[in-house]
Design a protein around this motif. Sequence first.
Motif, PDB file in Angstrom:
ATOM      1  N   VAL A  68       9.701  11.381   8.911  1.00 45.32           N
ATOM      2  CA  VAL A  68       9.695  11.220  10.501  1.00 45.32           C
ATOM      3  C   VAL A  68       9.278   9.459  10.381  1.00 45.32           C
ATOM      4  N   LEU A  69       8.304   9.344   9.761  1.00 47.33           N
ATOM      5  CA  LEU A  69       7.484   7.907  10.009  1.00 47.33           C
ATOM      6  C   LEU A  69       8.505   6.823   9.462  1.00 47.33           C
ATOM      7  N   LEU A  70       9.193   7.158   8.378  1.00 50.00           N
ATOM      8  CA  LEU A  70      10.164   5.981   7.762  1.00 50.00           C
ATOM      9  C   LEU A  70      11.485   6.026   8.567  1.00 50.00           C
ATOM     10  N   ASN A  71      11.940   6.928   9.338  1.00 49.93           N
ATOM     11  CA  ASN A  71      13.023   6.821  10.239  1.00 49.93           C
ATOM     12  C   ASN A  71      12.661   6.085  11.512  1.00 49.93           C
ATOM     13  N   LYS A  72      11.409   6.480  11.961  1.00 48.75           N
ATOM     14  CA  LYS A  72      10.998   5.655  13.120  1.00 48.75           C
ATOM     15  C   LYS A  72      10.714   4.295  12.709  1.00 48.75           C
ATOM     16  N   LEU A  73      10.181   4.048  11.618  1.00 46.90           N
ATOM     17  CA  LEU A  73       9.996   2.680  11.231  1.00 46.90           C
ATOM     18  C   LEU A  73      11.061   1.944  11.073  1.00 46.90           C
ATOM     19  N   THR A  74      12.274   2.495  10.512  1.00 48.58           N
ATOM     20  CA  THR A  74      13.420   1.742  10.426  1.00 48.58           C
ATOM     21  C   THR A  74      14.080   1.400  11.871  1.00 48.58           C
ATOM     22  N   ALA A 102       2.831   5.206  -2.987  1.00 47.10           N
ATOM     23  CA  ALA A 102       4.229   5.528  -2.834  1.00 47.10           C
ATOM     24  C   ALA A 102       4.593   5.355  -1.591  1.00 47.10           C
ATOM     25  N   LEU A 103       3.875   5.330  -0.230  1.00 38.26           N
ATOM     26  CA  LEU A 103       4.271   5.092   0.877  1.00 38.26           C
ATOM     27  C   LEU A 103       4.183   3.804   1.357  1.00 38.26           C
ATOM     28  N   ILE A 104       3.170   2.869   0.772  1.00 37.27           N
ATOM     29  CA  ILE A 104       3.035   1.538   0.803  1.00 37.27           C
ATOM     30  C   ILE A 104       4.383   0.996   0.135  1.00 37.27           C
ATOM     31  N   ASN A 105       5.032   1.180  -0.836  1.00 36.10           N
ATOM     32  CA  ASN A 105       6.237   0.924  -1.618  1.00 36.10           C
ATOM     33  C   ASN A 105       7.410   1.171  -0.606  1.00 36.10           C
ATOM     34  N   LYS A 106       7.611   2.459  -0.078  1.00 35.39           N
ATOM     35  CA  LYS A 106       8.714   2.696   0.715  1.00 35.39           C
ATOM     36  C   LYS A 106       8.632   1.854   2.050  1.00 35.39           C
ATOM     37  N   ALA A 107       7.318   2.070   2.940  1.00 33.38           N
ATOM     38  CA  ALA A 107       7.326   0.968   4.167  1.00 33.38           C
ATOM     39  C   ALA A 107       7.341  -0.532   3.473  1.00 33.38           C
ATOM     40  N   GLY A 108       6.928  -0.724   2.677  1.00 36.24           N
ATOM     41  CA  GLY A 108       6.932  -2.288   2.087  1.00 36.24           C
ATOM     42  C   GLY A 108       8.422  -2.786   1.905  1.00 36.24           C
ATOM     43  N   GLU A 109       9.287  -1.955   1.200  1.00 36.85           N
ATOM     44  CA  GLU A 109      10.750  -2.296   1.012  1.00 36.85           C
ATOM     45  C   GLU A 109      11.353  -2.509   2.183  1.00 36.85           C
ATOM     46  N   LEU A 110      11.213  -1.593   3.376  1.00 28.81           N
ATOM     47  CA  LEU A 110      11.941  -1.552   4.502  1.00 28.81           C
ATOM     48  C   LEU A 110      11.514  -2.718   5.284  1.00 28.81           C
ATOM     49  N   CYS A 111      10.051  -2.925   5.228  1.00 26.92           N
ATOM     50  CA  CYS A 111       9.506  -4.224   6.235  1.00 26.92           C
ATOM     51  C   CYS A 111      10.245  -5.531   5.387  1.00 26.92           C
ATOM     52  N   GLU A 123      -3.787  -4.364  -5.650  1.00 23.94           N
ATOM     53  CA  GLU A 123      -3.160  -3.475  -6.351  1.00 23.94           C
ATOM     54  C   GLU A 123      -1.630  -3.405  -6.012  1.00 23.94           C
ATOM     55  N   ASN A 124      -1.180  -3.901  -4.780  1.00 24.04           N
ATOM     56  CA  ASN A 124       0.300  -3.658  -4.432  1.00 24.04           C
ATOM     57  C   ASN A 124       0.759  -5.043  -3.649  1.00 24.04           C
ATOM     58  N   PRO A 125       1.590  -5.693  -4.511  1.00 24.12           N
ATOM     59  CA  PRO A 125       2.179  -6.876  -3.730  1.00 24.12           C
ATOM     60  C   PRO A 125       2.968  -6.748  -2.539  1.00 24.12           C
ATOM     61  N   LEU A 126       3.558  -5.517  -2.469  1.00 17.81           N
ATOM     62  CA  LEU A 126       4.221  -5.422  -1.127  1.00 17.81           C
ATOM     63  C   LEU A 126       3.288  -5.492   0.149  1.00 17.81           C
ATOM     64  N   LEU A 127       2.008  -5.437   0.046  1.00 20.19           N
ATOM     65  CA  LEU A 127       1.224  -5.670   1.288  1.00 20.19           C
ATOM     66  C   LEU A 127       1.101  -7.177   1.481  1.00 20.19           C
ATOM     67  N   ASN A 128       1.116  -7.514   2.839  1.00 17.92           N
ATOM     68  CA  ASN A 128       0.929  -9.063   2.851  1.00 17.92           C
ATOM     69  C   ASN A 128      -0.108  -9.377   3.556  1.00 17.92           C
ATOM     70  N   GLY A 129      -0.836  -8.318   4.101  1.00 14.32           N
ATOM     71  CA  GLY A 129      -2.131  -8.771   4.631  1.00 14.32           C
ATOM     72  C   GLY A 129      -3.218  -7.372   4.983  1.00 14.32           C
ATOM     73  N   ILE A 130      -4.344  -7.906   5.766  1.00 16.87           N
ATOM     74  CA  ILE A 130      -5.209  -7.022   5.934  1.00 16.87           C
ATOM     75  C   ILE A 130      -5.501  -6.972   7.401  1.00 16.87           C
ATOM     76  N   HIS A 131      -5.878  -5.914   8.123  1.00 19.00           N
ATOM     77  CA  HIS A 131      -6.386  -5.891   9.447  1.00 19.00           C
ATOM     78  C   HIS A 131      -7.701  -5.139   9.311  1.00 19.00           C
ATOM     79  N   PHE A 132      -8.735  -5.715   9.833  1.00 16.81           N
ATOM     80  CA  PHE A 132     -10.013  -5.179   9.871  1.00 16.81           C
ATOM     81  C   PHE A 132     -10.319  -4.774  11.267  1.00 16.81           C
ATOM     82  N   ASP A 133     -11.005  -3.485  11.195  1.00 15.97           N
ATOM     83  CA  ASP A 133     -11.681  -3.036  12.406  1.00 15.97           C
ATOM     84  C   ASP A 133     -12.830  -3.629  13.012  1.00 15.97           C
ATOM     85  N   GLU A 134     -13.703  -4.090  11.819  1.00 13.87           N
ATOM     86  CA  GLU A 134     -14.852  -4.751  11.961  1.00 13.87           C
ATOM     87  C   GLU A 134     -15.040  -5.812  10.971  1.00 13.87           C
ATOM     88  N   ILE A 135     -16.187  -7.018  11.634  1.00 19.32           N
ATOM     89  CA  ILE A 135     -16.118  -7.926  10.657  1.00 19.32           C
ATOM     90  C   ILE A 135     -16.510  -7.640   9.177  1.00 19.32           C
TER      91      ILE A 135
END
Length: 216
Positions: free
Chosen positions: A27-33, A57-66, A84-96
């Motif tokens: 469901v997640l990947l279909n909605k993301l697409t 595994a999920l980062i890879n699938k979502a990353g390839e779609l993005c 650990e994963n080059p398909l990630l392009n950044g980080i969002h922090f909830d706190e400083i």
Amino acid sequence: MEMMKTKQQAIAGGIYLVINPAMDEDVLLNKLTAALRGGLQAVQLWDNWAPGADKHALINKAGELCQSYDVPLLINNDWQLLIENPLLNGIHFDEIPDDIAAIRAQVSREFIAGITCSDDLLPVTYANENSFDYISFCAMFPSPSAGSCSIVMPETVRQARALTAMPLFVSGGITPANAGQLKVTVPFDGIAVISGIMSADDPEEIIKQYKDAAGI
């Protein structure tokens, strides 16, 4: 693996989708697409993993779609996954974070950095001083997806705009029906959405409605 965007090119405004990794994966990947077809500025994997989840595994699938839509994928809070994963392009922090300089040294590559702000403008000052890329205000309206975020007053966002030229995103309870009126009172560049898109029958269409309503 080659990065698809430089940090400086990555986030300017528009629709920023936060996806919940605890959702059923198909469901997640279909909605993301469908959402990517509608036109996204960025995607964030929320720090809400099911016990024992195979994160990579999920980062890879979502990353390839993005990547196929030239949209950056960010991780929420867990910055070590950037190493650990080059398909990630950044980080969002909830706190400083405790030490952003040390984090950047350990990641050892360019990455996008964003942070959540509520009614306390300290994260805005911190982000400005430490060359972050955007700020996200949570929450503008009550929302189940916003969790423990306090309600942000419009004046807080206006004060933030006076402090920084960084893109400002707003989140929490924003719909196509209220986005236009919010834009009149709050100087935002984009909208961060979870359930408003991921619970929609047609994410592609709802994104177009958000864009039209807010003029972004």
